[in-house]
Design a protein around this motif. Structure first.
Motif, PDB file in Angstrom:
ATOM      1  N   LEU A   1       0.819  -1.210   0.000  1.00 55.15           N
ATOM      2  CA  LEU A   1       0.000   0.000   0.000  1.00 55.15           C
ATOM      3  C   LEU A   1       0.851   1.258   0.000  1.00 55.15           C
ATOM      4  O   LEU A   1       0.416   2.301  -0.464  1.00 55.15           O
ATOM      5  N   VAL A   2       2.086   1.162   0.528  1.00 51.37           N
ATOM      6  CA  VAL A   2       2.889   2.385   0.708  1.00 51.37           C
ATOM      7  C   VAL A   2       3.129   3.113  -0.623  1.00 51.37           C
ATOM      8  O   VAL A   2       2.807   4.296  -0.756  1.00 51.37           O
ATOM      9  N   PRO A   3       3.653   2.418  -1.668  1.00 48.92           N
ATOM     10  CA  PRO A   3       3.867   3.144  -2.932  1.00 48.92           C
ATOM     11  C   PRO A   3       2.559   3.605  -3.555  1.00 48.92           C
ATOM     12  O   PRO A   3       2.484   4.713  -4.095  1.00 48.92           O
ATOM     13  N   LEU A   4       1.505   2.790  -3.460  1.00 49.22           N
ATOM     14  CA  LEU A   4       0.243   3.161  -4.110  1.00 49.22           C
ATOM     15  C   LEU A   4      -0.343   4.413  -3.477  1.00 49.22           C
ATOM     16  O   LEU A   4      -0.831   5.309  -4.159  1.00 49.22           O
ATOM     17  N   VAL A   5      -0.301   4.459  -2.152  1.00 53.43           N
ATOM     18  CA  VAL A   5      -0.851   5.619  -1.445  1.00 53.43           C
ATOM     19  C   VAL A   5      -0.042   6.861  -1.815  1.00 53.43           C
ATOM     20  O   VAL A   5      -0.587   7.917  -2.134  1.00 53.43           O
ATOM     21  N   THR A   6       1.287   6.715  -1.809  1.00 53.54           N
ATOM     22  CA  THR A   6       2.150   7.861  -2.141  1.00 53.54           C
ATOM     23  C   THR A   6       1.864   8.340  -3.566  1.00 53.54           C
ATOM     24  O   THR A   6       1.744   9.537  -3.817  1.00 53.54           O
ATOM     25  N   ASN A   7       1.732   7.382  -4.501  1.00 53.77           N
ATOM     26  CA  ASN A   7       1.494   7.753  -5.906  1.00 53.77           C
ATOM     27  C   ASN A   7       0.195   8.524  -6.069  1.00 53.77           C
ATOM     28  O   ASN A   7       0.147   9.549  -6.738  1.00 53.77           O
ATOM     29  N   VAL A   8      -0.886   7.994  -5.490  1.00 52.45           N
ATOM     30  CA  VAL A   8      -2.192   8.578  -5.791  1.00 52.45           C
ATOM     31  C   VAL A   8      -2.305   9.980  -5.196  1.00 52.45           C
ATOM     32  O   VAL A   8      -2.870  10.886  -5.808  1.00 52.45           O
ATOM     33  N   VAL A   9      -1.706  10.193  -4.024  1.00 50.26           N
ATOM     34  CA  VAL A   9      -1.807  11.519  -3.404  1.00 50.26           C
ATOM     35  C   VAL A   9      -0.953  12.521  -4.192  1.00 50.26           C
ATOM     36  O   VAL A   9      -1.334  13.674  -4.371  1.00 50.26           O
ATOM     37  N   LEU A  10       0.158  12.048  -4.696  1.00 52.88           N
ATOM     38  CA  LEU A  10       1.023  12.921  -5.506  1.00 52.88           C
ATOM     39  C   LEU A  10       0.329  13.279  -6.814  1.00 52.88           C
ATOM     40  O   LEU A  10       0.289  14.435  -7.235  1.00 52.88           O
ATOM     41  N   GLU A  11      -0.241  12.273  -7.438  1.00 59.32           N
ATOM     42  CA  GLU A  11      -0.846  12.430  -8.756  1.00 59.32           C
ATOM     43  C   GLU A  11      -2.091  13.311  -8.692  1.00 59.32           C
ATOM     44  O   GLU A  11      -2.293  14.188  -9.517  1.00 59.32           O
ATOM     45  N   GLU A  12      -2.948  13.076  -7.689  1.00 60.18           N
ATOM     46  CA  GLU A  12      -4.234  13.770  -7.677  1.00 60.18           C
ATOM     47  C   GLU A  12      -4.234  15.038  -6.830  1.00 60.18           C
ATOM     48  O   GLU A  12      -5.082  15.891  -7.005  1.00 60.18           O
ATOM     49  N   HIS A  13      -3.307  15.134  -5.871  1.00 58.18           N
ATOM     50  CA  HIS A  13      -3.361  16.295  -4.979  1.00 58.18           C
ATOM     51  C   HIS A  13      -2.065  17.096  -4.948  1.00 58.18           C
ATOM     52  O   HIS A  13      -1.989  18.089  -4.227  1.00 58.18           O
ATOM     53  N   TYR A  14      -1.051  16.647  -5.699  1.00 60.50           N
ATOM     54  CA  TYR A  14       0.237  17.358  -5.717  1.00 60.50           C
ATOM     55  C   TYR A  14       0.822  17.482  -4.319  1.00 60.50           C
ATOM     56  O   TYR A  14       1.396  18.512  -3.975  1.00 60.50           O
ATOM     57  N   LEU A  15       0.645  16.448  -3.504  1.00 56.93           N
ATOM     58  CA  LEU A  15       1.206  16.482  -2.152  1.00 56.93           C
ATOM     59  C   LEU A  15       2.090  15.267  -1.959  1.00 56.93           C
ATOM     60  O   LEU A  15       1.807  14.188  -2.489  1.00 56.93           O
ATOM     61  N   ILE A  16       3.130  15.444  -1.160  1.00 58.24           N
ATOM     62  CA  ILE A  16       3.992  14.320  -0.841  1.00 58.24           C
ATOM     63  C   ILE A  16       3.597  13.783   0.531  1.00 58.24           C
ATOM     64  O   ILE A  16       3.544  14.529   1.502  1.00 58.24           O
ATOM     65  N   VAL A  17       3.305  12.499   0.573  1.00 59.91           N
ATOM     66  CA  VAL A  17       2.934  11.893   1.850  1.00 59.91           C
ATOM     67  C   VAL A  17       4.199  11.707   2.676  1.00 59.91           C
ATOM     68  O   VAL A  17       5.195  11.185   2.186  1.00 59.91           O
ATOM     69  N   GLY A  18       4.158  12.144   3.947  1.00 58.11           N
ATOM     70  CA  GLY A  18       5.332  12.018   4.795  1.00 58.11           C
ATOM     71  C   GLY A  18       5.406  10.672   5.479  1.00 58.11           C
ATOM     72  O   GLY A  18       6.457  10.044   5.542  1.00 58.11           O
ATOM     73  N   VAL A  19       4.263  10.212   5.998  1.00 53.68           N
ATOM     74  CA  VAL A  19       4.239   8.952   6.735  1.00 53.68           C
ATOM     75  C   VAL A  19       3.019   8.162   6.296  1.00 53.68           C
ATOM     76  O   VAL A  19       1.929   8.725   6.182  1.00 53.68           O
ATOM     77  N   VAL A  20       3.209   6.876   6.021  1.00 48.32           N
ATOM     78  CA  VAL A  20       2.070   5.998   5.724  1.00 48.32           C
ATOM     79  C   VAL A  20       1.973   4.989   6.862  1.00 48.32           C
ATOM     80  O   VAL A  20       2.945   4.309   7.169  1.00 48.32           O
ATOM     81  N   VAL A  21       0.803   4.932   7.490  1.00 51.15           N
ATOM     82  CA  VAL A  21       0.605   4.025   8.625  1.00 51.15           C
ATOM     83  C   VAL A  21      -0.449   3.008   8.218  1.00 51.15           C
ATOM     84  O   VAL A  21      -1.554   3.390   7.818  1.00 51.15           O
ATOM     85  N   VAL A  22      -0.106   1.730   8.295  1.00 52.01           N
ATOM     86  CA  VAL A  22      -1.079   0.683   7.951  1.00 52.01           C
ATOM     87  C   VAL A  22      -1.552   0.044   9.256  1.00 52.01           C
ATOM     88  O   VAL A  22      -0.732  -0.401  10.060  1.00 52.01           O
ATOM     89  N   VAL A  23      -2.873   0.049   9.475  1.00 46.29           N
ATOM     90  CA  VAL A  23      -3.412  -0.461  10.743  1.00 46.29           C
ATOM     91  C   VAL A  23      -4.498  -1.497  10.456  1.00 46.29           C
ATOM     92  O   VAL A  23      -4.910  -1.695   9.317  1.00 46.29           O
ATOM     93  N   ASP A  24      -4.950  -2.142  11.527  1.00 44.29           N
ATOM     94  CA  ASP A  24      -6.027  -3.131  11.393  1.00 44.29           C
ATOM     95  C   ASP A  24      -7.370  -2.434  11.199  1.00 44.29           C
ATOM     96  O   ASP A  24      -7.513  -1.245  11.488  1.00 44.29           O
ATOM     97  N   ILE A  25      -8.369  -3.215  10.775  1.00 45.41           N
ATOM     98  CA  ILE A  25      -9.715  -2.669  10.596  1.00 45.41           C
ATOM     99  C   ILE A  25     -10.248  -2.192  11.950  1.00 45.41           C
ATOM    100  O   ILE A  25     -10.052  -2.849  12.964  1.00 45.41           O
ATOM    101  N   GLY A  26     -10.905  -1.027  11.937  1.00 37.82           N
ATOM    102  CA  GLY A  26     -11.534  -0.547  13.168  1.00 37.82           C
ATOM    103  C   GLY A  26     -10.644   0.315  14.035  1.00 37.82           C
ATOM    104  O   GLY A  26     -11.046   0.721  15.116  1.00 37.82           O
ATOM    105  N   VAL A  27      -9.421   0.602  13.586  1.00 33.87           N
ATOM    106  CA  VAL A  27      -8.528   1.427  14.411  1.00 33.87           C
ATOM    107  C   VAL A  27      -8.879   2.914  14.292  1.00 33.87           C
ATOM    108  O   VAL A  27      -8.763   3.674  15.239  1.00 33.87           O
ATOM    109  N   ILE A  28      -9.339   3.333  13.117  1.00 36.38           N
ATOM    110  CA  ILE A  28      -9.654   4.755  12.939  1.00 36.38           C
ATOM    111  C   ILE A  28     -10.935   5.051  13.741  1.00 36.38           C
ATOM    112  O   ILE A  28     -11.982   4.450  13.470  1.00 36.38           O
TER     113      ILE A  28
END
Length: 1566
Positions: free
Chosen positions: A1508-1535
């Motif tokens: 997920l890390v590269p995909l998340v970084t790519n899509v945010v860069l491509e669609e929002h022109y932002l660089i993601v600083g930290v990607v956190v992958v958690v279990d379902i229900g943590v948010i």
């Protein structure tokens, strides 16, 4: 090259060492035994540390470190591998890394959940020089100690042995460069990991370089006391205390890492660029402008190079079949091909006689025995597939010549091993497009193909249906005596089709005509000086390329004898080909540089090797710049065994142009081969510069000889029109010759671009009337007409205008001491396009025995080396578990398949390092805020700087004539008393249980009576005064309503509080306690059950039970009524308090006066047209906001019946709400997003069964979602779509909007014409599409649906009567024009009158309730909602003929993130992220110290987390022109999500920083 005699170790010692090494690699001795024996052997020869700079002989061998011998054990894994060995390059990389050593900087290491760290017991493998395995004290050796400890001794020894054998001249050889410090394998801070131990000397110049430095001098220095054996710090380090945004100190490893990352990112980037291209909006992406100082080609225009005349030799045959016939009849006993088994014994000798007769037999059977006599399956000119394994060249050769004789076109392909081979589908596509229906194969191969249970060969994925035909003689019929193949002279018919895999994975078929085939054989014969009956050893794949041309075709033309060495034999015995050259006294050998390298590794001083018979060693991949080191090393070792230097003949070839150039085996040894030492920097700009200054970033290339006989060669610019290059420019080689391919089968467009190129001079004149063929090779023609190849078009990556070759990047990565961490041959480099530029991705297979820290350290060093040597950033570096990359049939890496897996997120890496911050340099400029328009520019009337001021209002309450009896009363308590007198038996409230039956109901009189008793109880037992606050802690139901009115009757101020959850007391009870305390409640009223819960043992564990105010249990009420009911003296006094937790986690209570409460009820009554005859279904939480008002107040004011459905009951019965709506024939219903989501997810598959149960929603005119956020358009649309079949009108669903200062601003009841018996019909809820990029600049720009960057927004409902709205600038408080995004301000009779808090910061908040505009209408007092939105005058009119103003809510001001000067709404980024991979179920983003943190919930195995890390970084860069600083992958229900279904991003942020999320993986992007 230094003299071989001055070796420091005698030959016999070296021989013994090599034997030891082999024993270790074959597992005959243990690592320990190996160490012991070796140190014994060479103890006497160890020089003193002072002799570092002695020049050592350049005998190239891989360093004999334990780690590299591990490599030998697995050396058979790859095929890409040894093309890249270059010691010069290794030294360059080490030197480059050393330059960075002084400047230290920590790179935060990713955090991984334990279950993801694969614990392998590989202790035996861990080389003694790393102390990384233990968590105990490590040996941090002091520099000053002269006496080495034992581990230093081994390091030292390691260093010197490898130097003796490796013979390198720089002080940091590969073996010594990463000995790790400070014991605990933990990356306390990466800096610690990087602080290398010095190698037992006082000066540290051979300590390995530090990699993490990307910094300037003021970087953070994390020093550790060396010399003391300090205990390992706890894992991930002792974070310093840091402060959160609110100044709260946080101590956690997460925040320390983020601080580290922030410090790292502060370093200066590459120089900023000046020019931009406009991305169809004012947001500008930087576009790389050519650097004015970059090198430009200066040479003259090159001249095309002509090869020597193709000599006409009288006895050359007129066609290849004619040659076969001739040798088959006049020398039938001459050997044609000898095949080997895996032990290296000759398996079979095919003679020319047998080849001739068997090919004839195959030809006859293909033409006459397939299909019927009338309908043969194969006719001359048809294509057939040849499917033969790599160890059976004889069967292949027979089948190939059989096809030539039958005049059918062979298409040789690889054997499909499984139905899902990498790239197999594309091969199938090629077969399909060639119209192949028959596949020829051997008996053994046929037996080995996968079979279905019935014994048939299944159809492979993407393949056409094939008839499999076995070509063994015993299966074939003998041709009749009179049958004879038709042997013609070579013509322009297609002879065969060779497959070629492109960069993107597609497979093309290159057609070669019979005349091209013959001419190519003649040209090779002339260039290589082939003569009859010579012996040639072939190690290459005989199905295609050099192996086919020399080992199958040209050999037959010259009646040569081919010794074929299968790949399987090479894996077992890498020396086999050298042994065969000696055994057969072969004149020629065809190999790849890999085979030379393997021979070197396996070569132990074999006495009997004699290579003097070789006159030509053809290096098939000699065009790869990295083959040169293999050639040199091979010559070094085997020169003493009779190998002459001029024998090594690299050649360049491509599927399209066949052989492009080959070095001729000259006897003139005075003429040394050509060498070029080129600057990588120059190459990246496409020019040739001999490197002088640094000697670090260079590419050494060797010539591949001169152009082929009869051919014309030129070099053209790689892109654009084929214009000739200058002499010092790199371009694509093009060849004009009969001996090239002629087309890509069936693809005329691509054929034209490749096979029909007309190069032109700078004036635009073509240089020849004949077309040229592009070779796909990049290079130049050097002095003396020698061709040099610098790379392939396929491996070219153009990053911000500069060209880099994938092979060069691989070489640099491998020079960073790879042996311990990754497998040499298992590394892939490709580019992906993100944000209008190519980004480099490196994927390698990690060894199972390397630790997390080791790998991470290696990764950071690779980044640094590539940055130093190629001056290019790597976007992503991923390590995958051993043996998981997709393979090509010969064991190499399938590049396009790897790229595909990476892009779709199914590569499953075990380590990822993304560096978007360092390599994305074309982001838009950060936005500078424009000065706002001041009062001076306010124009006449309602215009602000030429635009209509954005303001709107609901209907005017004063002008509405209605017979509203309740208006006579100022207070709700009076309305209830009046209803109890006039309509005592009218039912106001009905509560349903989870089965859908009535649990209880209240008439006007019943409610009045219960309220009186509760009031009496409050006075009697609670001893409360007027105005005391009472907390009502009830489940959703009737008791809550009675208690509320009881409070009003007693003159108390009620506060509704959600009761604690019995299963989750620990987290829910503290909130209850907090509200009770903050609201200063004098007592708590509740039911008996909750009473017990509040006093239970679990409760006392969660809060201090003794501090509760008195708790009254309303289940036993006094019998008497109070002496008199309380009547407030002033309608502006407090009626109730409304407490709720905002999405930012703030608890805010607002004060609602009696006036506001009555006005609110009246406004809703008018908007929704509520009368006593109406029934309304309510499925909402009754604790705050509009939900509370609808549940408790509206029925009493308007007299309609409310059917109450507690949302919690839907968890057991999701259909409850809709069934009730249908059963009671309700026209108006209200719900929350959580309820709507529950129905959409829970009932998605049950619509049919619900229909059969009689569920009918056709009477519903309004279904309003009560919310305090931007309408969730996707959810409302899918809900409407899902229940459309059950009669729900699509226009019925709409949303409302409320906030803290005004609990309901918009409420959209759409009157649907045919249903509204007497109501007005409101307009559609309109959806508009706005440009997301404009929105970031607070501008509203409408676009068409589906246009890029469009964001759909749904209006939030019709503005309530008596409400005025204006859009103001939140900073300057000035009014805004129509097309601007601003804060929604509201003026209305039912605004709340202020916050209720005990903290005394009302002054800070006071402007939320009484703000004035800074210019324009400065008199009106407005309340600020804290939400951003805009107004739009729609073209729709409502029933009264008025134009309708639509309010669009975009998001909360508190939640909006200011990044790069632009305003982003978390939900937009989250929507993009959720779309990017099927396993992401939920996402939340927040910022921390200007870094964007993305948290994703993973629904899948933990192995997918890193995908997920590269995909998340790519899509945010491509669609929002932002660089993601930290990607956190958690279990379902943590948010965390609140009761309204809104994400609590700030809670999540606090949890993350306090390290409480237990994440699966945390990636810190560089």
């Amino acid at each position: 090259m230094a003299d071989r005699e001055t070796l420091p170790l005698p030959l016999e010692v070296r021989a013994r060492l090599a034997e030891l090494e082999l024993e270790l690699s074959e597992g005959d001795i243990t690592q320990k035994g190996y160490e012991k024996k070796r140190s014994k052997l060479i103890g006497a020869y160890l020089p003193q540390p002072t002799g570092v700079e002695q020049s050592m002989p350049q005998e190239r061998r891989t360093p004999v470190t334990p780690s590299s011998s591990r490599y030998h054990r697995r050396r058979s894994s790859g095929s890409r591998d040894e093309r890249y060995r270059s010691d010069v390059h290794t030294e360059a990389v080490q030197a480059a890394l050393a330059k960075h050593k002084e400047r230290k900087m920590a790179v935060p290491m990713p955090s991984k959940r334990r279950s993801l760290v694969v614990q392998t017991s590989m202790d035996a493998y861990t080389p003694p020089d790393t102390s990384s395995g233990s968590e105990e004290e490590g040996s941090v050796q002091g520099d000053s100690q002269g006496t080495p400890t034992s581990s230093q001794g081994s390091i030292n020894m390691e260093h010197w042995i490898s130097r003796a054998i490796h013979g390198s001249t720089t002080s940091s050889t590969t073996s010594s460069s990463s000995t790790q410090s400070g014991g605990s394998g933990a990356a306390n801070r990466l800096a610690d990991v990087m602080a290398q131990t010095h190698i037992g000397k006082s000066e540290n110049h051979s300590a390995p370089p530090d990699v993490t430095t990307y910094t300037t001098e003021h970087s953070i220095q994390v020093e550790r006391p060396t010399g003391s054996t300090s205990r390992a710090a706890p894992k991930y380090g002792n974070a310093e205390l840091m402060e959160t945004g609110d100044g709260v100190p946080v101590s956690s490893r997460v925040s320390a890492k983020i601080q580290q990352l922030v410090n790292t990112l502060k370093r200066p980037k590459r120089p900023p660029l000046r020019e931009f291209f406009v991305d169809d909006f004012e947001e500008l992406l930087e576009v790389q402008q050519p650097d004015p100082n970059q090198p430009k080609p200066e040479g003259a225009q090159m001249l095309p190079m002509r090869g020597e005349q193709l000599g006409v030799v009288t006895n050359w045959p007129p066609s290849l079949e004619a040659a076969l016939q001739r040798w088959g009849t006049i020398s039938p006993k001459a050997p044609c091909l000898t095949t080997m088994d895996t032990n290296g014994k000759p398996l079979y000798i095919l003679t020319y006689g047998k080849l001739w007769t068997r090919s004839m037999k195959v030809a006859y059977n293909i033409l006459h025995k397939l299909g019927t006599k009338q309908e043969p399956m194969v006719r001359p000119g048809d294509r057939v597939a040849l499917v033969f394994p790599n160890n059976d060249p004889a069967a292949f050769m027979v089948a190939f010549y059989g096809c030539l004789l039958a005049e059918v076109v062979p298409v040789p392909i690889e054997v499909p091993l499984t139905r899902k081979d990498a790239g197999s589908q594309q091969i199938g596509f090629l077969l399909g497009s060639c119209g192949v229906t028959v596949a020829l194969t051997s008996d053994a191969c046929h037996k080995g193909l996968p079979k279905s249970p019935t014994g048939e060969i299944p159809q492979f994925k993407g393949w056409p249906k094939l008839l499999w035909f076995v070509t063994e003689s015993k299966h074939l019929s003998k041709p009749p005596r009179d049958w004879f193949p038709h042997i013609k002279d070579a013509n322009n018919d297609t002879a065969y089709i060779e497959y070629k895999t492109c960069k993107d994975g597609s497979v093309l078929g290159v057609t070669v005509t019979r005349i091209a085939l013959l001419t190519h054989c003649q040209a090779l014969t002339q260039a290589c000086g082939y003569t009859e009956a010579e012996t040639i050893v072939n190690v290459l794949d005989f199905k295609k390329d050099v192996g086919l041309w020399h080992g199958i075709l040209t050999s037959v033309m010259n009646m040569m004898h081919v010794i074929s060495i299968p790949y399987s034999l090479m894996k077992v015995n890498p020396l086999s080909w050298i042994q065969k050259v000696c055994q057969y006294k072969a004149k020629v050998a065809c190999v790849k540089s890999r085979d030379m390298h393997w021979a070197l590794v396996a070569h132990r001083d074999q006495r009997d090797v004699n290579l003097s018979s070789l006159r030509m060693l053809i290096v098939a991949d000699g065009s790869n710049p990295w083959s040169i080191s293999s050639c040199d090393a091979f010559l070094n070792v085997f020169q003493s065994k009779g190998l002459r230097p001029e024998v090594i003949c690299p050649c360049a070839s491509s599927p399209e142009a066949l052989t492009v150039a080959i070095r001729r085996p000259t006897d003139d040894s005075n003429q040394p081969p050509g060498r070029g030492v080129l600057s990588m920097q120059g190459l990246s700009h496409g020019v040739i510069r001999v490197d002088s200054e640094e000697k670090l970033s260079v590419l050494t290339v060797q010539d591949v000889g001169t152009v082929m006989p009869g051919a014309l060669m030129c070099v053209v610019k790689p892109d654009g029109v084929p214009q000739l290059c200058r002499t010092d420019e790199i371009g694509e080689l093009c060849v004009c010759s009969i001996a090239t391919g002629t087309s890509y089968y069936g693809l005329s467009g691509m054929t034209k671009n490749t096979f029909e190129v007309f190069p032109m001079t700078s004036t635009g004149a073509p240089i020849s009337e004949y077309p040229f063929t592009r070779t796909g090779l990049l290079g130049f023609v050097g002095p003396g007409g020698l061709a040099f190849i610098a790379g392939k078009m396929d491996g070219l990556m153009v990053v911000s205008g500069r060209r880099h070759n994938a092979d060069d990047i691989v070489a640099t990565a491998l020079a960073v001491e790879p042996m311990k961490f990754v497998y040499r041959g298992r590394i892939a480099v490709f580019s992906i396009t993100v944000l209008h530029d190519e980004r480099i991705v490196i994927v390698a297979e990690q060894r199972p025995d390397s630790t997390e820290e080791d790998s991470f350290q290696w990764m950071s060093r690779v980044l640094q080396a590539i940055d130093s040597i190629h001056q290019v950033g790597v976007y992503c570096l991923a390590l995958v578990p051993a043996n998981t990359l997709p393979k090509t049939p010969l064991g190499g890496i399938h590049l396009s398949e790897t790229k595909q897996l990476f892009l779709e997120g199914s590569l499953h890496p075990c380590n990822v390092l993304m560096c978007p911050h360092t390599c994305v340099t074309n982001l838009p400029k950060p936005r500078q805020k424009q000065p706002e328009i001041g009062p001076a520019s306010v124009m006449v009337g309602n215009l602000v700087s030429g635009k209509r001021i954005a303001q709107a209002s609901g209907r005017d309450l004063g002008q509405i004539e209605d017979n509203d009896q309740a208006r006579k009363f100022l207070f709700l308590s009076e309305v209830l008393q009046w209803r109890a007198q006039t309509t005592p038996d009218h039912v106001l409230f009905t509560l349903l249980n989870s089965r859908g039956t009535i649990a209880s109901s209240l008439t006007c009189l019943q409610l009045h009576k219960r309220a009186e008793k509760i009031a009496a109880m409050l006075a009697e037992r609670g001893h409360l005064q007027d105005g005391d606050h009472v907390a009502l802690v009830y489940p959703p139901g009737i008791d809550l309503i009675a208690a509320f009115y009881g409070c009003l009757y007693a003159g108390c101020v009620p506060i509704t509080v959600r009761p604690p959850h019995p299963q989750n007391i620990a987290t829910t009870l503290p909130t209850v306690k907090m509200i009770v305390e903050v609201s200063r409640s004098a007592c708590i009223m509740t039911t008996q059950g909750i009473c017990k819960l509040l006093r239970s043992r679990e409760a006392s564990a969660a809060v201090d039970v003794r501090t509760w105010p008195p708790v009254l249990d309303t289940d036993d009420l006094p019998k008497k009524r109070p002496p008199q009911l309380y009547k407030p003296s002033n309608p502006d006094t407090l009626a109730y308090l409304d407490f709720s937790v905002s999405t930012t986690g703030m608890l805010a209570g607002v004060k609602m006066s009696h006036t506001a409460t009555s006005a609110f009820c009246r406004s809703i009554k008018l908007q929704c047209e509520l009368y006593p005859s109406r029934e309304v279904a309510i499925c909402l939480d009754p604790y705050c906001g509009l939900g509370f008002v609808l549940w408790c107040l509206c029925s009493v004011y308007s007299g309609h019946q409310s059917i109450l459905i507690p949302p919690s009951e839907l968890e057991t019965n999701p259909a409850l709400w809709l069934l009730a709506v249908s059963q009671y024939k309700v026209r108006d219903t209200f719900c929350s997003y959580s309820v709507m989501e529950l129905c959409t997810k829970g009932l998605g598959l049950q619509t049919e069964s619900l229909k059969s149960r009689g569920l009918d929603l056709s009477r519903v005119r309004t279904c309003v979602v009560v919310a305090e956020e931007r309408p969730r358009i996707a959810l409302t649309q899918s809900f409407s779509k899902l229940f459309k079949d059950l009669g729900l009108h699509p226009r019925a669903v709409s949303t409302s909007f409320g906030c803290r200062v005004n609990l309901a601003i918009c409420l959209q009841p759409h009157r649907l014409g045919k249903l509204a018996e007497q109501g007005t019909s409101g307009p559609d809820p309109t959806t508009v599409y706005v440009d997301m990029r404009a929105l970031r600049h607070d501008r509203v720009r409408l676009v068409e649906r589906g246009s890029p960057h469009s964001l759909p927004l749904m209006e939030s409902g019709k503005i309530l009567p008596g409400v005025r709205i204006i859009i103001a600038n939140p900073e300057t408080k000035g009014p805004l024009g129509d097309s601007h995004l601003g804060e929604i301000w509201v003026h209305s009779g039912h605004n709340a009158s202020g916050y209720f808090t005990i903290y005394g910061d009302e002054s800070l908040q006071s402007d939320h309730f009484n703000s004035r505009l800074s210019f324009g209408d400065t008199q009106t007092i407005w309340a600020r909602t804290g939400y951003l939105g805009f107004l739009r005058r729609t073209e729709l009119t409502d029933a009264s003929g008025e134009r309708h103003d639509a309010l669009y809510v975009v998001g909360a001001l508190d939640e909006a993130m200011e990044l790069r000067g632009m305003r982003y709404h978390p939900i937009d980024i989250e929507t993009s992220v959720i779309r990017t991979h099927k396993s992401i179920t939920e996402c939340a983003v927040f910022t921390w110290t200007n870094l964007l943190v993305v948290v994703v919930e993973l629904d899948g195995s933990e192995q997918e987390a890193l995908d997920l890390v590269p995909l998340v970084t790519n899509v945010v860069l491509e669609e929002h022109y932002l660089i993601v600083g930290v990607v956190v992958v958690v279990d379902i229900g943590v948010i965390p999500i609140n009761s309204r279904g809104e994400k609590q991003r700030m809670h999540l942020r606090d949890g993350f920083l306090a390290d409480q999320l237990d994440p699966i993986y945390v990636a810190y992007n560089m």
